[in-house]
Design an enzyme around this catalytic site. Structure first.
Site, PDB file in Angstrom:
ATOM      1  N   ARG A  65      -5.995 -24.112  -1.790  1.00 13.13           N
ATOM      2  CA  ARG A  65      -6.416 -24.852  -0.595  1.00 13.13           C
ATOM      3  C   ARG A  65      -7.909 -25.172  -0.605  1.00 13.13           C
ATOM      4  O   ARG A  65      -8.350 -26.108   0.058  1.00 13.13           O
ATOM      5  CB  ARG A  65      -6.008 -24.098   0.683  1.00 13.13           C
ATOM      6  CG  ARG A  65      -4.498 -24.126   0.916  1.00 13.13           C
ATOM      7  CD  ARG A  65      -4.126 -23.358   2.170  1.00 13.13           C
ATOM      8  NE  ARG A  65      -4.550 -21.980   2.123  1.00 13.13           N
ATOM      9  CZ  ARG A  65      -3.855 -20.990   1.581  1.00 13.13           C
ATOM     10  NH1 ARG A  65      -2.684 -21.233   1.028  1.00 13.13           N
ATOM     11  NH2 ARG A  65      -4.319 -19.764   1.573  1.00 13.13           N
ATOM     12  N   GLU A 102      -5.796  -5.324  -2.594  1.00 10.82           N
ATOM     13  CA  GLU A 102      -5.334  -4.120  -1.893  1.00 10.82           C
ATOM     14  C   GLU A 102      -4.342  -3.337  -2.782  1.00 10.82           C
ATOM     15  O   GLU A 102      -4.438  -2.129  -2.929  1.00 10.82           O
ATOM     16  CB  GLU A 102      -4.674  -4.556  -0.589  1.00 10.82           C
ATOM     17  CG  GLU A 102      -4.522  -3.446   0.415  1.00 10.82           C
ATOM     18  CD  GLU A 102      -3.892  -3.973   1.698  1.00 10.82           C
ATOM     19  OE1 GLU A 102      -3.824  -5.209   1.879  1.00 10.82           O
ATOM     20  OE2 GLU A 102      -3.463  -3.134   2.508  1.00 10.82           O
TER      21      GLU A 102
END
Ligand code: AMP
Length: 176
Positions: A65, A102
């Site tokens: 994006r 993460e």
């Protein structure tokens, strides 16, 4: 119209999608802004004003994006456009940077001849969240010997403190 009202109009065109792509994440969906010709242009007008002072020679945009805003911004600022892509997508000679997520790791790549030494470079993405992706891109820019003029994001999720991971100028238009 005043700047804060223009910003509010853009914010109201971005859709919150709860629990996407996984439980607990509120995804900022920019497609609802992009499909409106007037609002897309308005977003690019304000984003261009914000980024002008970086005076970049090159805009380095992050897949995928980031390409939408980075390409328009590069054209408007008279800068070259350079894509940073996920591993295995770029055809030419490239360098890579692997960084921690993460859970697990991710890898970004840039063409080794994309930037000249000392070129002023602005890193662009749609959303600044934890800052890991942008920081990794900054590393790639540094490895090629270019000068980091700053980072620019349409949206910043301030509560995730991503800008603490980034050195130098950080520009963001819509803050949450
Ligand atoms: P980060 O490395 O955590 O700053 O994540 C940045 C990348 O993930 C950007 O390319 C964003 O497009 C995407 N991203 C992360 N969180 C969100 C969110 N809540 N809404 C939309 N995009 C997000």
């Amino acid at each position: 119209m005043q700047l804060d009202m223009r910003v509010a109009a853009l914010k109201s065109a971005i859709r919150d999608v709860p629990d996407f792509p996984k439980q607990g994440i509120v995804f900022k969906d920019i497609t609802t802004l992009l499909k409106d010709a007037r609002l897309f242009r308005e977003a690019m007008d304000l984003f261009t004003d914000l980024c002008q002072r970086a005076r970049p020679d090159k805009v380095v945009a992050i897949e995928s994006r980031g390409f939408i805003f980075g390409a328009v911004l590069a054209d408007r600022l008279g800068a070259g456009f350079v894509p940073v892509r996920k591993k295995g997508k770029l055809p030419g000679g490239k360098i890579a940077h692997t960084y921690d997520l993460e859970y697990g790791t991710d890898c970004l790549e840039i063409h080794e001849d994309a930037l000249q030494r000392g070129e002023r470079t602005l890193v662009v993405d749609d959303v600044l969240a934890t800052g890991g992706t942008a920081a990794a891109t900054g590393q790639l820019v540094g490895q090629l010997g270019a000068e980091l003029a700053g980072y620019a994001f349409l949206v910043e999720l301030t509560f995730l403190k991503g800008r603490d991971k980034l050195q130098g100028n950080v520009f963001s238009l819509l803050r949450y």
